[in-house]
Design a protein around this motif. Structure first.
Motif, PDB file in Angstrom:
ATOM      1  N   VAL A 159       2.887  -2.320  -0.767  1.00 21.32           N
ATOM      2  CA  VAL A 159       1.850  -1.341  -0.693  1.00 21.32           C
ATOM      3  C   VAL A 159       0.514  -2.054  -0.943  1.00 21.32           C
ATOM      4  CG1 VAL A 159       0.506   0.340  -1.342  1.00 21.32           C
ATOM      5  CG2 VAL A 159       2.964   0.436  -1.260  1.00 21.32           C
ATOM      6  N   ALA A 160      -0.410  -2.283  -0.030  1.00 24.80           N
ATOM      7  CA  ALA A 160      -1.897  -2.757  -0.304  1.00 24.80           C
ATOM      8  C   ALA A 160      -2.729  -1.503  -0.087  1.00 24.80           C
ATOM      9  CB  ALA A 160      -2.102  -3.824   0.833  1.00 24.80           C
ATOM     10  N   ILE A 161      -3.745  -1.587  -1.254  1.00 28.90           N
ATOM     11  CA  ILE A 161      -4.631  -0.470  -1.005  1.00 28.90           C
ATOM     12  C   ILE A 161      -6.289  -1.114  -0.955  1.00 28.90           C
ATOM     13  CG2 ILE A 161      -5.622   1.376  -2.473  1.00 28.90           C
ATOM     14  CD1 ILE A 161      -3.199   1.397  -4.177  1.00 28.90           C
ATOM     15  N   LEU A 162      -6.936  -0.656   0.026  1.00 30.97           N
ATOM     16  CA  LEU A 162      -8.168  -1.371   0.189  1.00 30.97           C
ATOM     17  C   LEU A 162      -9.189  -0.592  -0.886  1.00 30.97           C
ATOM     18  CD1 LEU A 162      -9.963  -3.100   1.908  1.00 30.97           C
ATOM     19  CD2 LEU A 162     -10.295  -0.899   3.560  1.00 30.97           C
ATOM     20  N   LEU A 163      -9.841  -1.379  -1.293  1.00 32.78           N
ATOM     21  CA  LEU A 163     -10.937  -0.775  -2.715  1.00 32.78           C
ATOM     22  C   LEU A 163     -12.325  -0.887  -2.082  1.00 32.78           C
ATOM     23  CD1 LEU A 163      -9.540  -2.854  -5.674  1.00 32.78           C
ATOM     24  CD2 LEU A 163      -8.791  -0.588  -4.830  1.00 32.78           C
ATOM     25  N   VAL A 223      -4.757 -11.051   6.747  1.00 35.96           N
ATOM     26  CA  VAL A 223      -6.113 -10.465   6.883  1.00 35.96           C
ATOM     27  C   VAL A 223      -6.837 -11.267   7.851  1.00 35.96           C
ATOM     28  CG1 VAL A 223      -8.086  -9.783   5.714  1.00 35.96           C
ATOM     29  CG2 VAL A 223      -6.030  -9.238   4.554  1.00 35.96           C
ATOM     30  N   SER A 224      -7.740 -10.604   8.724  1.00 34.87           N
ATOM     31  CA  SER A 224      -8.523 -11.676   9.491  1.00 34.87           C
ATOM     32  C   SER A 224      -9.779 -12.144   8.917  1.00 34.87           C
ATOM     33  CB  SER A 224      -8.800 -10.622  10.905  1.00 34.87           C
ATOM     34  OG  SER A 224      -9.534  -9.582  10.631  1.00 34.87           O
ATOM     35  N   VAL A 225     -10.371 -12.764   9.530  1.00 38.43           N
ATOM     36  CA  VAL A 225     -11.899 -13.120   9.014  1.00 38.43           C
ATOM     37  C   VAL A 225     -12.894 -12.238   8.604  1.00 38.43           C
ATOM     38  CG1 VAL A 225     -13.923 -15.098   9.442  1.00 38.43           C
ATOM     39  CG2 VAL A 225     -11.473 -15.427  10.101  1.00 38.43           C
ATOM     40  N   ILE A 226     -13.305 -12.416   7.512  1.00 35.31           N
ATOM     41  CA  ILE A 226     -14.260 -11.428   6.775  1.00 35.31           C
ATOM     42  C   ILE A 226     -15.783 -12.164   7.503  1.00 35.31           C
ATOM     43  CG2 ILE A 226     -15.639 -10.732   4.936  1.00 35.31           C
ATOM     44  CD1 ILE A 226     -12.700  -9.968   4.800  1.00 35.31           C
ATOM     45  N   ARG A 227     -16.466 -11.308   8.261  1.00 38.24           N
ATOM     46  CA  ARG A 227     -17.451 -11.647   8.929  1.00 38.24           C
ATOM     47  C   ARG A 227     -18.828 -11.827   7.981  1.00 38.24           C
ATOM     48  NH1 ARG A 227     -15.228  -8.734  13.161  1.00 38.24           N
ATOM     49  NH2 ARG A 227     -16.872  -6.950  12.875  1.00 38.24           N
ATOM     50  N   SER A 228     -18.881 -10.742   7.009  1.00 36.17           N
ATOM     51  CA  SER A 228     -19.753 -10.463   6.141  1.00 36.17           C
ATOM     52  C   SER A 228     -19.488  -9.895   4.852  1.00 36.17           C
ATOM     53  CB  SER A 228     -21.135  -9.986   6.864  1.00 36.17           C
ATOM     54  OG  SER A 228     -20.951  -8.823   7.160  1.00 36.17           O
ATOM     55  N   GLY A 229     -20.011  -9.761   3.858  1.00 35.62           N
ATOM     56  CA  GLY A 229     -19.855  -8.989   2.837  1.00 35.62           C
ATOM     57  C   GLY A 229     -18.827  -9.483   1.910  1.00 35.62           C
ATOM     58  N   ARG A 230     -18.250  -8.423   1.018  1.00 38.94           N
ATOM     59  CA  ARG A 230     -16.989  -8.871   0.023  1.00 38.94           C
ATOM     60  C   ARG A 230     -16.083  -7.724   0.274  1.00 38.94           C
ATOM     61  NH1 ARG A 230     -18.349 -11.057  -5.726  1.00 38.94           N
ATOM     62  NH2 ARG A 230     -18.857 -12.911  -4.474  1.00 38.94           N
ATOM     63  N   ARG A 231     -14.703  -8.122   0.203  1.00 40.45           N
ATOM     64  CA  ARG A 231     -13.671  -7.117   0.345  1.00 40.45           C
ATOM     65  C   ARG A 231     -12.588  -7.574  -0.745  1.00 40.45           C
ATOM     66  NH1 ARG A 231      -8.279  -6.978   2.490  1.00 40.45           N
ATOM     67  NH2 ARG A 231      -8.014  -5.437   4.007  1.00 40.45           N
ATOM     68  N   HIS A 232     -12.213  -6.434  -1.385  1.00 42.06           N
ATOM     69  CA  HIS A 232     -11.283  -6.377  -2.397  1.00 42.06           C
ATOM     70  C   HIS A 232     -10.153  -5.536  -2.371  1.00 42.06           C
ATOM     71  CE1 HIS A 232     -15.002  -7.409  -5.059  1.00 42.06           C
ATOM     72  NE2 HIS A 232     -13.840  -8.228  -5.848  1.00 42.06           N
ATOM     73  N   THR A 233      -8.921  -5.743  -2.386  1.00 45.76           N
ATOM     74  CA  THR A 233      -7.769  -4.973  -2.226  1.00 45.76           C
ATOM     75  C   THR A 233      -6.776  -5.179  -3.395  1.00 45.76           C
ATOM     76  OG1 THR A 233      -8.103  -5.922   0.067  1.00 45.76           O
ATOM     77  CG2 THR A 233      -5.949  -4.721  -0.573  1.00 45.76           C
ATOM     78  N   VAL A 234      -6.291  -4.076  -3.762  1.00 48.48           N
ATOM     79  CA  VAL A 234      -4.975  -4.546  -4.791  1.00 48.48           C
ATOM     80  C   VAL A 234      -3.665  -4.419  -3.890  1.00 48.48           C
ATOM     81  CG1 VAL A 234      -3.874  -2.896  -6.192  1.00 48.48           C
ATOM     82  CG2 VAL A 234      -6.023  -2.944  -6.625  1.00 48.48           C
ATOM     83  N   GLY A 235      -2.832  -5.190  -4.379  1.00 45.97           N
ATOM     84  CA  GLY A 235      -1.425  -5.154  -3.722  1.00 45.97           C
ATOM     85  C   GLY A 235      -0.481  -5.017  -4.759  1.00 45.97           C
ATOM     86  N   LEU A 236       0.498  -3.896  -4.537  1.00 44.94           N
ATOM     87  CA  LEU A 236       1.491  -3.633  -5.240  1.00 44.94           C
ATOM     88  C   LEU A 236       2.879  -4.106  -4.582  1.00 44.94           C
ATOM     89  CD1 LEU A 236       0.465   0.213  -5.605  1.00 44.94           C
ATOM     90  CD2 LEU A 236       0.217  -1.672  -7.525  1.00 44.94           C
ATOM     91  N   ILE A 237       3.388  -5.229  -5.197  1.00 42.90           N
ATOM     92  CA  ILE A 237       4.695  -5.562  -4.930  1.00 42.90           C
ATOM     93  C   ILE A 237       5.656  -5.149  -6.162  1.00 42.90           C
ATOM     94  CG2 ILE A 237       6.037  -7.740  -4.546  1.00 42.90           C
ATOM     95  CD1 ILE A 237       3.009  -9.055  -3.954  1.00 42.90           C
ATOM     96  N   PHE A 238       6.818  -4.747  -5.524  1.00 42.78           N
ATOM     97  CA  PHE A 238       7.685  -3.890  -6.361  1.00 42.78           C
ATOM     98  C   PHE A 238       8.600  -5.105  -7.068  1.00 42.78           C
ATOM     99  CE2 PHE A 238       6.103  -1.056  -3.720  1.00 42.78           C
ATOM    100  CZ  PHE A 238       5.659   0.178  -4.166  1.00 42.78           C
ATOM    101  N   HIS A 239       8.945  -6.356  -6.693  1.00 45.26           N
ATOM    102  CA  HIS A 239       9.621  -7.234  -7.329  1.00 45.26           C
ATOM    103  C   HIS A 239       9.050  -8.006  -8.118  1.00 45.26           C
ATOM    104  CE1 HIS A 239       8.932  -8.449  -3.054  1.00 45.26           C
ATOM    105  NE2 HIS A 239       9.051  -9.656  -3.604  1.00 45.26           N
TER     106      HIS A 239
END
Length: 242
Positions: A159-163, A223-239
């Motif tokens: 699961v990935a959650i876009l913050l 994830v494709s190239v960030i054109r501008s700004g800043r992006r944060h994501t949380v990743g939930l890996i279960f193992h």
């Protein structure tokens, strides 16, 4: 699987997840979106954690390893309460899907009903390092297509959650999945808003064969190239990792 609420100590995260629809989307595409699983306030609070050092076990600069550009940090145990409870709540319905997939692919692995029981299997195999993480991208950053495989015990869904909010905090940076089934290949761009989660295939998933039966197809995400700004994501890996 019926629609249900996910609750944490911070209150309701998401009301009425229709798990039958989630399962149908995973079966058809290898991914499924859970809209608005976190509030904007929860997203902002989680993104702000990135600047702390005391709650993480390691930091990875992606360019040093050929993973792309950007960086991420693995949380240490104990996880932040919001992520701990969310990881536990999501595991059980996803384990039901994962077990069905393994039966279809004739994989002789069945996952326990609870996250605690599954992590106990990981830890007894020497996989003791926590894998939930937070990723940070700036302009020009991207994440190469990859699979998150950390040891012998691998949970097949993640699961990935876009913050961050697309169009306000950043531009570009779309979540991308590819499917490789021999000569048949496919790419899928999954649109997300702030607080949306995407459930996706870590490694392989079952699809109907052209002549009947079931075959395995390999999945990768990035994830494709960030054109501008800043992006944060949380990743939930279960193992957990070795």
């Amino acid at each position: 699987m019926k629609a249900q609420s996910i609750k944490t100590a911070a209150g309701d995260i998401k009301t009425g997840i229709a798990w039958e629809d989630v399962a149908a989307s995973l079966d058809a595409h290898g991914n499924a979106v859970l809209p608005g699983i976190l509030t904007p306030e929860q997203c902002t609070e989680l993104a702000a954690l990135y600047d702390r050092d005391d709650i993480f076990r390691s930091r990875v600069v992606m360019a040093r390893h050929g993973f792309g550009r950007g960086e991420y940090k693995y949380f240490a145990y104990p996880l932040p309460p919001l992520l701990e409870r969310l990881r536990r709540a999501l595991y059980a319905p996803l384990a039901e899907i994962a077990n069905r997939w393994n039966r279809q692919m004739r994989v002789d692995v069945q996952y326990p009903d609870t996250l605690d029981a599954f992590l106990d299997q990981c830890h007894r195999a020497g996989q003791t390092r926590p894998t939930p993480l937070i990723l940070q991208y700036g302009a020009g950053d991207y994440n190469c297509l990859h699979q998150d495989l950390y040891g012998a015990h691998v949970f097949p869904l993640q699961v990935a959650i876009l913050l961050s909010e697309p169009g306000r905090d950043f531009a570009g940076g779309e979540f991308v999945m590819t499917e490789n089934a021999g000569r048949s290949q496919r790419a899928d761009v999954v649109p997300l808003r702030q607080g949306d989660a995407v459930v996706f295939t870590v490694n392989e998933r079952p699809v109907a064969g052209l002549r009947g039966g079931t075959r395995k197809v390999a999945m990768r995400h990035g994830v494709s190239v960030i054109r501008s700004g800043r992006r944060h994501t949380v990743g939930l890996i279960f193992h957990d990792a070795q």
